[in-house]
Enzyme design. Sequence first.
Site, short mmCIF file in Angstrom:
data_model
loop_
_atom_site.label_atom_id
_atom_site.label_comp_id
_atom_site.label_asym_id
_atom_site.label_seq_id
_atom_site.Cartn_x
_atom_site.Cartn_y
_atom_site.Cartn_z
N ASP A 76 0.84 -1.19 0.00
CA ASP A 76 0.00 0.00 0.00
C ASP A 76 0.88 1.24 0.00
OD1 ASP A 76 -2.39 -1.26 -0.11
OD2 ASP A 76 -2.81 -1.19 2.03
N LYS A 96 -3.02 4.07 -3.87
CA LYS A 96 -4.40 4.10 -3.40
C LYS A 96 -4.69 5.40 -2.66
CE LYS A 96 -6.36 0.10 -2.04
NZ LYS A 96 -6.72 -0.92 -1.04
N MET A 207 -8.41 8.34 9.27
CA MET A 207 -8.96 8.89 8.02
C MET A 207 -9.90 10.06 8.30
SD MET A 207 -9.66 5.58 5.61
CE MET A 207 -10.62 4.62 6.74
O1 LIG Z 1 -15.52 4.37 0.21
C1 LIG Z 1 -14.48 4.99 -0.08
O2 LIG Z 1 -13.38 4.47 -0.26
C2 LIG Z 1 -14.55 6.50 -0.20
C3 LIG Z 1 -14.73 7.14 1.12
C4 LIG Z 1 -13.42 7.32 1.84
C5 LIG Z 1 -12.90 6.40 2.77
N1 LIG Z 1 -11.73 6.92 3.25
C6 LIG Z 1 -11.47 8.10 2.62
C7 LIG Z 1 -12.51 8.38 1.76
C8 LIG Z 1 -12.61 9.60 0.89
C9 LIG Z 1 -12.02 9.42 -0.46
O3 LIG Z 1 -11.41 8.39 -0.78
O4 LIG Z 1 -12.16 10.38 -1.22
C10 LIG Z 1 -10.34 8.99 2.86
C11 LIG Z 1 -9.03 8.33 2.98
N2 LIG Z 1 -8.64 7.24 2.27
C12 LIG Z 1 -7.37 6.94 2.63
C13 LIG Z 1 -6.94 7.84 3.64
C14 LIG Z 1 -5.59 7.85 4.31
C15 LIG Z 1 -4.57 8.65 3.61
O5 LIG Z 1 -4.71 8.97 2.42
O6 LIG Z 1 -3.59 8.96 4.27
C16 LIG Z 1 -7.99 8.72 3.87
C17 LIG Z 1 -8.08 9.84 4.87
C18 LIG Z 1 -7.57 11.10 4.55
C19 LIG Z 1 -7.84 12.05 5.71
O7 LIG Z 1 -7.33 11.82 6.84
O8 LIG Z 1 -8.58 13.00 5.49
C20 LIG Z 1 -6.61 5.82 2.03
C21 LIG Z 1 -7.14 4.49 2.41
N3 LIG Z 1 -8.38 4.17 2.88
C22 LIG Z 1 -8.47 2.82 3.08
C23 LIG Z 1 -7.23 2.26 2.75
C24 LIG Z 1 -6.90 0.79 2.90
C25 LIG Z 1 -7.25 -0.02 1.74
O9 LIG Z 1 -8.17 0.32 1.00
O10 LIG Z 1 -6.56 -1.02 1.54
C26 LIG Z 1 -6.40 3.29 2.30
C27 LIG Z 1 -5.07 3.21 1.64
C28 LIG Z 1 -3.95 3.04 2.45
C29 LIG Z 1 -2.72 2.94 1.57
O11 LIG Z 1 -2.79 2.79 0.36
O12 LIG Z 1 -1.66 2.94 2.16
C30 LIG Z 1 -9.61 2.03 3.56
C31 LIG Z 1 -10.91 2.66 3.72
N4 LIG Z 1 -11.37 3.81 3.13
C32 LIG Z 1 -12.67 4.02 3.55
C33 LIG Z 1 -13.05 2.96 4.38
C34 LIG Z 1 -14.47 2.74 4.89
C35 LIG Z 1 -14.62 2.86 6.34
C36 LIG Z 1 -15.94 2.32 6.80
O13 LIG Z 1 -16.97 2.57 6.18
O14 LIG Z 1 -15.93 1.62 7.81
C37 LIG Z 1 -11.94 2.13 4.53
C38 LIG Z 1 -11.81 0.88 5.36
C39 LIG Z 1 -12.17 -0.37 4.67
O15 LIG Z 1 -12.60 -0.35 3.52
O16 LIG Z 1 -12.00 -1.43 5.32
C40 LIG Z 1 -13.56 5.13 3.18
C1 LIG Z 2 -6.83 3.28 5.74
S1 LIG Z 2 -6.50 3.54 7.40
C2 LIG Z 2 -5.50 2.14 7.72
C3 LIG Z 2 -5.28 1.84 9.18
C4 LIG Z 2 -4.29 0.71 9.38
N1 LIG Z 2 -4.77 -0.52 8.85
C5 LIG Z 2 -3.89 0.54 10.85
O1 LIG Z 2 -4.28 -0.45 11.49
O2 LIG Z 2 -3.15 1.41 11.34
C6 LIG Z 2 -5.32 4.84 7.23
C7 LIG Z 2 -5.34 5.74 8.43
O3 LIG Z 2 -4.58 5.17 9.49
C8 LIG Z 2 -3.95 6.20 10.22
N2 LIG Z 2 -2.49 6.05 10.10
C9 LIG Z 2 -1.84 5.11 9.39
N3 LIG Z 2 -0.51 5.26 9.55
C10 LIG Z 2 -0.33 6.32 10.38
C11 LIG Z 2 0.80 6.96 10.92
N4 LIG Z 2 2.03 6.56 10.66
N5 LIG Z 2 0.60 8.03 11.74
C12 LIG Z 2 -0.64 8.46 12.03
N6 LIG Z 2 -1.74 7.87 11.55
C13 LIG Z 2 -1.60 6.82 10.73
C14 LIG Z 2 -4.39 7.53 9.58
O4 LIG Z 2 -5.55 7.95 10.25
C15 LIG Z 2 -4.73 7.10 8.17
O5 LIG Z 2 -5.66 7.95 7.55
#
Ligand SMILES: O=C(O)CCc1c2[nH]c(c1CC(=O)O)Cc1[nH]c(c(CC(=O)O)c1CCC(=O)O)Cc1[nH]c(c(CC(=O)O)c1CCC(=O)O)Cc1[nH]c(c(CCC(=O)O)c1CC(=O)O)C2
Ligand SMILES: C[S@@+](CC[C@H](N)C(=O)[O-])C[C@H]1O[C@@H](n2cnc3c(N)ncnc32)[C@H](O)[C@@H]1O
Length: 359
Positions: A76, A96, A207
């Site tokens: 990721d 992602k 997130m």
């Molecule tokens: O349904 C969607 O994906 C869109 C809604 C959305 C989400 N996160 C979001 C958004 C806004 C956007 O992408 O524009 C917004 C989002 N997506 C993400 C982040 C973290 C970041 O960019 O630093 C953030 C947060 C950014 C912030 O802090 O404002 C990226 C993300 N979400 C997620 C993952 C993990 C994965 O997909 O493998 C990952 C990727 C991690 C990576 O590549 O290292 C997972 C995710 N996103 C989401 C959820 C749903 C939570 C729930 O309903 O319980 C979940 C949890 C899940 O699916 O199990 C929803």
């Molecule tokens: C898609 S979620 C994944 C969470 C992950 N599976 C875990 O158990 O830590 C991503 C979120 O985890 C948190 N996160 C992941 N790494 C982080 C870090 N190094 N410092 C602070 N927050 C972090 C942030 O809130 C970010 O938006």
Amino acid sequence: MFTISPRASSSLYTETSVTFVASGMSSTALFSSNPSSPSSPTGRLTMVGAGPGDPNLLTVAALHSISDPEALVISDRLVSQEILDLVKGEVRVANKSPGCADKAQNEIYTWCLGGLAEGKHVVRLKIGDPFVFGRGGEEVLKFRGMGVEPKVIPGVSAVFAAPLLGGIPVTHRGVANQVVMCTGYGREGTSPDLIKYHPDQTVVFVMAVGRLRELSRKLISMAGYPPDTPVAIVEQAGNPGQRTIRGNLVDIADKAERENVKPPSTIVVGDTHIYAEDMTDEMCSSAITISQEAFQMNVTKGKVYATIAAHIRAGFDKSFGRGWNCVVGRSFGAFVTHEIKTYMYFTVVPGVYILLWKA
Ligand SMILES: O=C(O)CCc1c2[nH]c(c1CC(=O)O)Cc1[nH]c(c(CC(=O)O)c1CCC(=O)O)Cc1[nH]c(c(CC(=O)O)c1CCC(=O)O)Cc1[nH]c(c(CCC(=O)O)c1CC(=O)O)C2
Ligand SMILES: C[S@@+](CC[C@H](N)C(=O)[O-])C[C@H]1O[C@@H](n2cnc3c(N)ncnc32)[C@H](O)[C@@H]1O
């Protein structure tokens, strides 16, 4: 470690990856729609939690997996470069980012299936713990649907590690006896329902940076949180750029904007904060223990904050040499000069703050 059912196949891989992107159908349906494909992928798959970023927080099992020279590591985006540097085989990083998760997810499946079809050890490397807001469960179901049973290795989740690395215990005897973890964004951008305020509870949001203003407002107006509830944002926990921004529900969104806080950040809401500290670990833990003792002894006897402050000060004078000062109260401003490593601003009782320093 893994099993491959006879129905999985390399032709399935090709068909699947194409259909995925084009149709947007669920993969389970796609894979079961082709149950009798002729050949099988011969590889194995390990899903690995990478922890929050510091390679020292990898588990031994995670390190073994990623340093397998034969492994194809599909990572990721948030996994740190320091961890990726430990990969001995090939590594591919999925982009992602928020807003383009589904496209990246399809690419991940394509890469994984390609590696499996070539008989490789595919390591699916995920940030934190794979099953905590990481789609880990979803991916396991998809891989299982493809006929591959992944081994899953837990990781240190940012939900717990980020507060700790920012100096915030998520539970604390006498202050918080419950922890809730919550996402800022629900599926497809929805906002999750917020749990009503409970003074003994810490809530950890992941997130949630993009939703911070709305979230803090709703915690006050809809979930009944006191406006001065402490909030800390721990950005890039366990990574070289780690920092902590502290405030309360009223001012945290402005502070985050001013400080240009970015994801990945973990947001901690609740009273267990050690707001500012410039003390040794030994002094920190003594401060908490002595303060809890002071509250227990004095509050039950109806004594006021000045008596509690005197108790804490006496405890510190005794343990760490004379010259300590202490202020305890619900609301005060202060500007103090202190010796290096002798300043702490914290709380052990909801809504009551303690300032402790040596001049
Ligand atoms: O349904 C969607 O994906 C869109 C809604 C959305 C989400 N996160 C979001 C958004 C806004 C956007 O992408 O524009 C917004 C989002 N997506 C993400 C982040 C973290 C970041 O960019 O630093 C953030 C947060 C950014 C912030 O802090 O404002 C990226 C993300 N979400 C997620 C993952 C993990 C994965 O997909 O493998 C990952 C990727 C991690 C990576 O590549 O290292 C997972 C995710 N996103 C989401 C959820 C749903 C939570 C729930 O309903 O319980 C979940 C949890 C899940 O699916 O199990 C929803
Ligand atoms: C898609 S979620 C994944 C969470 C992950 N599976 C875990 O158990 O830590 C991503 C979120 O985890 C948190 N996160 C992941 N790494 C982080 C870090 N190094 N410092 C602070 N927050 C972090 C942030 O809130 C970010 O938006």
